[in-house]
Enzyme design. Sequence first.
Site, PDB file in Angstrom:
ATOM      1  N   ARG A 135       0.861  -1.187   0.000  1.00 18.67           N
ATOM      2  CA  ARG A 135       0.000   0.000   0.000  1.00 18.67           C
ATOM      3  C   ARG A 135       0.892   1.229   0.000  1.00 18.67           C
ATOM      4  O   ARG A 135       2.102   1.135   0.144  1.00 18.67           O
ATOM      5  CB  ARG A 135      -1.003   0.012   1.165  1.00 18.67           C
ATOM      6  CG  ARG A 135      -0.674  -0.731   2.409  1.00 18.67           C
ATOM      7  CD  ARG A 135       0.435  -0.153   3.215  1.00 18.67           C
ATOM      8  NE  ARG A 135       0.257   1.265   3.469  1.00 18.67           N
ATOM      9  CZ  ARG A 135       1.234   2.108   3.702  1.00 18.67           C
ATOM     10  NH1 ARG A 135       2.494   1.695   3.695  1.00 18.67           N
ATOM     11  NH2 ARG A 135       1.001   3.385   3.941  1.00 18.67           N
ATOM     12  N   GLY A 136       0.284   2.378  -0.182  1.00 23.83           N
ATOM     13  CA  GLY A 136       1.040   3.605  -0.376  1.00 23.83           C
ATOM     14  C   GLY A 136       1.112   3.903  -1.861  1.00 23.83           C
ATOM     15  O   GLY A 136       1.451   3.029  -2.661  1.00 23.83           O
ATOM     16  N   ALA A 137       0.781   5.130  -2.240  1.00 27.39           N
ATOM     17  CA  ALA A 137       0.623   5.456  -3.660  1.00 27.39           C
ATOM     18  C   ALA A 137       1.833   5.103  -4.529  1.00 27.39           C
ATOM     19  O   ALA A 137       1.683   4.415  -5.546  1.00 27.39           O
ATOM     20  CB  ALA A 137       0.264   6.937  -3.809  1.00 27.39           C
ATOM     21  N   ARG A 162      -7.546  -0.228  -6.992  1.00 25.67           N
ATOM     22  CA  ARG A 162      -7.838   0.840  -6.032  1.00 25.67           C
ATOM     23  C   ARG A 162      -8.036   2.144  -6.807  1.00 25.67           C
ATOM     24  O   ARG A 162      -7.234   2.454  -7.686  1.00 25.67           O
ATOM     25  CB  ARG A 162      -6.715   0.979  -4.995  1.00 25.67           C
ATOM     26  CG  ARG A 162      -6.532  -0.285  -4.151  1.00 25.67           C
ATOM     27  CD  ARG A 162      -5.686  -0.041  -2.928  1.00 25.67           C
ATOM     28  NE  ARG A 162      -6.388   0.783  -1.955  1.00 25.67           N
ATOM     29  CZ  ARG A 162      -5.814   1.211  -0.820  1.00 25.67           C
ATOM     30  NH1 ARG A 162      -4.556   0.907  -0.557  1.00 25.67           N
ATOM     31  NH2 ARG A 162      -6.496   1.948   0.033  1.00 25.67           N
ATOM     32  N   GLN A 182      -2.086   1.923  10.180  1.00 27.56           N
ATOM     33  CA  GLN A 182      -0.798   2.022   9.483  1.00 27.56           C
ATOM     34  C   GLN A 182       0.226   2.836  10.270  1.00 27.56           C
ATOM     35  O   GLN A 182       1.425   2.585  10.167  1.00 27.56           O
ATOM     36  CB  GLN A 182      -0.982   2.649   8.096  1.00 27.56           C
ATOM     37  CG  GLN A 182      -1.798   1.807   7.133  1.00 27.56           C
ATOM     38  CD  GLN A 182      -3.234   2.286   7.049  1.00 27.56           C
ATOM     39  OE1 GLN A 182      -3.829   2.668   8.063  1.00 27.56           O
ATOM     40  NE2 GLN A 182      -3.806   2.277   5.864  1.00 27.56           N
ATOM     41  N   ASP A 221      -1.899  10.761  -1.785  1.00 27.56           N
ATOM     42  CA  ASP A 221      -2.257   9.759  -2.787  1.00 27.56           C
ATOM     43  C   ASP A 221      -2.623  10.401  -4.116  1.00 27.56           C
ATOM     44  O   ASP A 221      -2.543   9.761  -5.156  1.00 27.56           O
ATOM     45  CB  ASP A 221      -3.410   8.898  -2.276  1.00 27.56           C
ATOM     46  CG  ASP A 221      -2.934   7.908  -1.229  1.00 27.56           C
ATOM     47  OD1 ASP A 221      -2.704   6.745  -1.586  1.00 27.56           O
ATOM     48  OD2 ASP A 221      -2.757   8.303  -0.061  1.00 27.56           O
ATOM     49  N   ASN A 274      -5.532  12.285   0.651  1.00 27.79           N
ATOM     50  CA  ASN A 274      -4.631  11.436   1.434  1.00 27.79           C
ATOM     51  C   ASN A 274      -5.461  10.619   2.418  1.00 27.79           C
ATOM     52  O   ASN A 274      -6.689  10.709   2.450  1.00 27.79           O
ATOM     53  CB  ASN A 274      -3.591  12.309   2.157  1.00 27.79           C
ATOM     54  CG  ASN A 274      -2.466  11.482   2.748  1.00 27.79           C
ATOM     55  OD1 ASN A 274      -1.902  10.607   2.074  1.00 27.79           O
ATOM     56  ND2 ASN A 274      -2.119  11.716   3.993  1.00 27.79           N
ATOM     57  N   LYS A 275      -4.787   9.815   3.206  1.00 27.20           N
ATOM     58  CA  LYS A 275      -5.460   8.917   4.144  1.00 27.20           C
ATOM     59  C   LYS A 275      -6.498   9.663   4.977  1.00 27.20           C
ATOM     60  O   LYS A 275      -6.267  10.782   5.431  1.00 27.20           O
ATOM     61  CB  LYS A 275      -4.416   8.264   5.049  1.00 27.20           C
ATOM     62  CG  LYS A 275      -4.969   7.260   6.054  1.00 27.20           C
ATOM     63  CD  LYS A 275      -5.786   6.155   5.400  1.00 27.20           C
ATOM     64  CE  LYS A 275      -5.019   5.414   4.327  1.00 27.20           C
ATOM     65  NZ  LYS A 275      -5.898   4.464   3.584  1.00 27.20           N
TER      66      LYS A 275
END
EC number: 5.3.1.23
Length: 329
Positions: free
Chosen positions: A50-52, A84, A182, A223, A233-234
């Site tokens: 995960r993570g862009a 995603r 996370q 992201d 973002n998150k």
Amino acid sequence: MTKDLRPIIWDDDKKELILIDQRKLPNKLEYFICKTYEDVAYAIKDMVVRGAPAIGVSAAYGLALAEINGDDIYKAYEVLKNTRPTAVNLFWALDRCLTAYKEGKSILDEAKKIHEEDIETCKKIGMIGEKLIEDGDTILTHCNAGALATSAYGTALSVIRFAFYNGKKIRVIADETRPRLQGAKLTAFELNYEGIPVKVITDNTAGFLMQKGEIDKIIVGADRILADGTVYNKIGTYSLAVLAKYHRIPFYVAAPLSTFDLRSSEEDVIIEERDEKEVAYIDGVRIVPEGVGCYNYAFDKTPPDLITAIITEKGIVKPNRDEILKLFR
């Protein structure tokens, strides 16, 4: 590089993609082997990776696996693209690999370039951004924008890492980041792994620490960033930005140029909604009464007027269209 923490490894001999299984951290450091593009699609969707930036690199290798295995490239492209919806690096990397394929070039070679470039890009972000950090700073970060979210170093955590590497005495506060935790599981793991002082807080403690004057700066990843400086973002990033504005705390976003989306408007961006079970359960134990539903938005939107500056591999810019477009000239 960040010791031997390599979240994405390409095995040229076996033609396999090896990913740290981030679902198992921090208690187990295990690897997930991808031999097909379907394996990579599963890994992205289920948040093995995960993570862009990391999603983009992994998807590029996924398309390379499709080519190696003789699969339909266009089908693989669609499957990977639909894993995603919010992180724009995914589409950027896949489009770049598909263009290479149409030009008769090797997708694997292009994927390797994307991987190598990401490492260098994250390093540059850290080297540029660390100048904003002062000796003695306490920095709040959200989710995980570290090596585990990229190919190495990270984005927000790259800034923190290079401040630490340069001898600055800093302290990091990591939001736990519900529901996938996370911050608690990944950011705290990374920083502790390198000996960088870190403490974990519940998400609802951040405002109190700002009120007490215990936070000097906030640095998060992204992201997707629109041309006008709007940041996706998150989930929880927007709340932190509002609190930071009220308490006059600098709020920085660290991201590579591949995270910028110059074409889309806010109406075009799909905010991912994940399975409500992620909220209703913690480690397999239901914490929400049966029959009660949950919202589980994965991302939120932070307007540019709440952001102090954006840190990129080409420099630090204000979150406005003119400055952002200069980065691409």
